[in-house]
Design an enzyme around this catalytic site. Sequence first.
Site, PDB file in Angstrom:
ATOM      1  N   HIS A   1       1.063  -1.483  -0.140  1.00  0.00           N
ATOM      2  CA  HIS A   1      -0.007   0.017   0.279  1.00  0.00           C
ATOM      3  C   HIS A   1       0.630   1.800   0.321  1.00  0.00           C
ATOM      4  O   HIS A   1       1.053   1.984  -0.083  1.00  0.00           O
ATOM      5  CB  HIS A   1      -1.061   0.384   0.724  1.00  0.00           C
ATOM      6  CG  HIS A   1      -1.763   1.313   1.877  1.00  0.00           C
ATOM      7  ND1 HIS A   1      -3.191   1.135   0.736  1.00  0.00           N
ATOM      8  CD2 HIS A   1      -1.590   2.482   1.763  1.00  0.00           C
ATOM      9  CE1 HIS A   1      -3.764   2.345   1.226  1.00  0.00           C
ATOM     10  NE2 HIS A   1      -2.604   3.284   1.766  1.00  0.00           N
ATOM     11  N   GLU A   2       2.287   1.310   0.573  1.00  0.00           N
ATOM     12  CA  GLU A   2       2.278   2.458   0.655  1.00  0.00           C
ATOM     13  C   GLU A   2       3.655   3.278  -0.328  1.00  0.00           C
ATOM     14  O   GLU A   2       4.099   3.344  -0.896  1.00  0.00           O
ATOM     15  CB  GLU A   2       3.206   2.413   2.767  1.00  0.00           C
ATOM     16  CG  GLU A   2       2.884   2.558   3.275  1.00  0.00           C
ATOM     17  CD  GLU A   2       1.524   3.569   3.690  1.00  0.00           C
ATOM     18  OE1 GLU A   2       2.613   4.727   3.411  1.00  0.00           O
ATOM     19  OE2 GLU A   2       0.715   3.272   3.972  1.00  0.00           O
TER      20      GLU A   2
ATOM     21  N   HIS B   1       1.835   4.219  -2.666  1.00  0.00           N
ATOM     22  CA  HIS B   1       1.549   5.883  -2.308  1.00  0.00           C
ATOM     23  C   HIS B   1       3.166   6.402  -2.655  1.00  0.00           C
ATOM     24  O   HIS B   1       3.457   7.498  -3.107  1.00  0.00           O
ATOM     25  CB  HIS B   1       1.970   6.219  -0.766  1.00  0.00           C
ATOM     26  CG  HIS B   1      -0.371   6.303  -0.454  1.00  0.00           C
ATOM     27  ND1 HIS B   1      -0.749   7.455  -0.964  1.00  0.00           N
ATOM     28  CD2 HIS B   1      -0.523   5.642   0.817  1.00  0.00           C
ATOM     29  CE1 HIS B   1      -1.933   6.979  -0.258  1.00  0.00           C
ATOM     30  NE2 HIS B   1      -1.615   5.869   0.542  1.00  0.00           N
TER      31      HIS B   1
ATOM     32  N   GLU C   1      -4.616   7.894  -2.520  1.00  0.00           N
ATOM     33  CA  GLU C   1      -4.716   6.902  -2.400  1.00  0.00           C
ATOM     34  C   GLU C   1      -5.608   5.515  -3.836  1.00  0.00           C
ATOM     35  O   GLU C   1      -5.622   4.095  -3.293  1.00  0.00           O
ATOM     36  CB  GLU C   1      -6.472   6.760  -1.431  1.00  0.00           C
ATOM     37  CG  GLU C   1      -6.278   5.729  -0.924  1.00  0.00           C
ATOM     38  CD  GLU C   1      -5.379   5.509   0.701  1.00  0.00           C
ATOM     39  OE1 GLU C   1      -4.774   6.012   0.653  1.00  0.00           O
ATOM     40  OE2 GLU C   1      -6.118   4.411   1.796  1.00  0.00           O
TER      41      GLU C   1
HETATM   42 ZN    ZN Z   1      -2.854   4.566   1.215  1.00  0.00          ZN
END
Ligand code: ZN
EC number: 3.4.17.19
Length: 492
Positions: free
Chosen positions: A257-258, A261, A287
């Site tokens: 997830h990171e 980003h 996101e």
């Molecule tokens: Zn996030």
Amino acid sequence: MTAFDELMSFQRETEALGQVAMRLGWDQETVMPRGAAQQRAEEMGALETVLHRRRSDPRLGDWLGAIDDDLLDETGRAQMRHIRRSYARATRLPETLSAEIARVTSRAQGIWAEARAADDVAHFLPTLREVVRLKREEAAALAMGGDLYDALLDDYEPGATAAGLAAMFDRMRPRLVDLRERIMGSGRAPAPLEGHFPEAVQMALSREVATHFGYDWRHGRLDFSVHPFTSGSGSDVRITTRVDEAEPLGALYSTLHETGHGVYEQGIDPAYGLTPLGAGVSMGVHESQSRIFENQLGRGRAFCGWLHWRMNEVFGSAGAADAEAFYAAVNRVHSGHIRTESDEVHYNLHIMLRFDLERDLIAGRLEVEDLEEAWNTRFEADFGVAVDRPSQGLLQDVHWSVGLFGYFPTYALGNVYAGCLYQALRAAVPSLDADLARGHAEPATAWLKAEVQRHGGLYEPTETIRRACGFEPDEGPLLDYLDAKFGAIYGL
Ligand code: ZN
């Protein structure tokens, strides 16, 4: 120098100081000695004061007045759009109000943490009442007669409106509640992974997965923090994760997830570095990148096949009977209370609950005294289970204590955008599943970089997604994807 050059040179220093402020925050969450908290608060406060003064500096007003946007190229006009918006917000807020919000919320975070640890709502409510009062005041100053909640939302998702989001969520909620109920009634309950997964091996695999998804280690690093996050833009973009040796999926998917980003920030055109275009354009678009990495790609059947094989290799056992059982474990749907631990089916229901409550709080339709009851009633209606204690309910998220009102809906918007992007990506990269089954994410990440990430703040958020997808983004692709995926796993 023209007024535009002078403005951009001033702005560049502001952006650099903003990066320094972010790196102080990164340091605080990762390696700062515990005894330094008091001094750090002062350091960050001092830097925030400098930043606020720069963002509302009267010279900005002079430059903005002297520049004719129509004489600039597309990039210049986009820079002006960001700077004009930021200046308008900064000058509408009285410095005393900003300072009071900073002071109250920094104290509120500690009180919230105590209240959560003690499961004591009453300990937090007086402080929350104060935060809500200040945020209403801030919203009124920013809105100048317009919608209060929209004024707060605009900080995270420029162009979005509460009414638009509410209409979309109202269309999503019945389908999600229905899908949730059919899954719970299916009689299938996939087992979680079993085994012991050493930290060092989890971290090595997390790094390997981040590398496969395009994370550039020359311009980043991976550290531990209590809550995983990404920090920085341009040539220094850092990510964090956390590890539980009994449960390896948390670390892997937090890292992925990171990574989404981080890769977004690293993928922005370097020419935009230290300018307003040099960062992700909104929280929702940000996101969308983390979610498509984590969910549509990372938790998809194809990549899970590769991950199952790889985990068998590095851990000796992936903790599941076979690849199918592993895929079902990765996508296990469970009626948990905690947003950050929830699956793809429940996640947006968590967001809608918070969105409706915080909108009512800011509008004055709901008072802080009645918040817990409103939370618990809504939770039981949407999740089918009661909230047993406040740390599993109203006290679980840090956001409201630090004054983040208008932030929650961007999580769900990110999921909606990820659904749209995934549909477009599948059409653009026909070999996607075959690539992911071999652990090759490069064709997918290259498409996202070219279509979304490299633009940074060049286009408005919705425009960024529309251009990438070639259609008007809405909730349809996400809901269809969830129906198809979970329908197959749970035999619906
Ligand atoms: Zn996030």
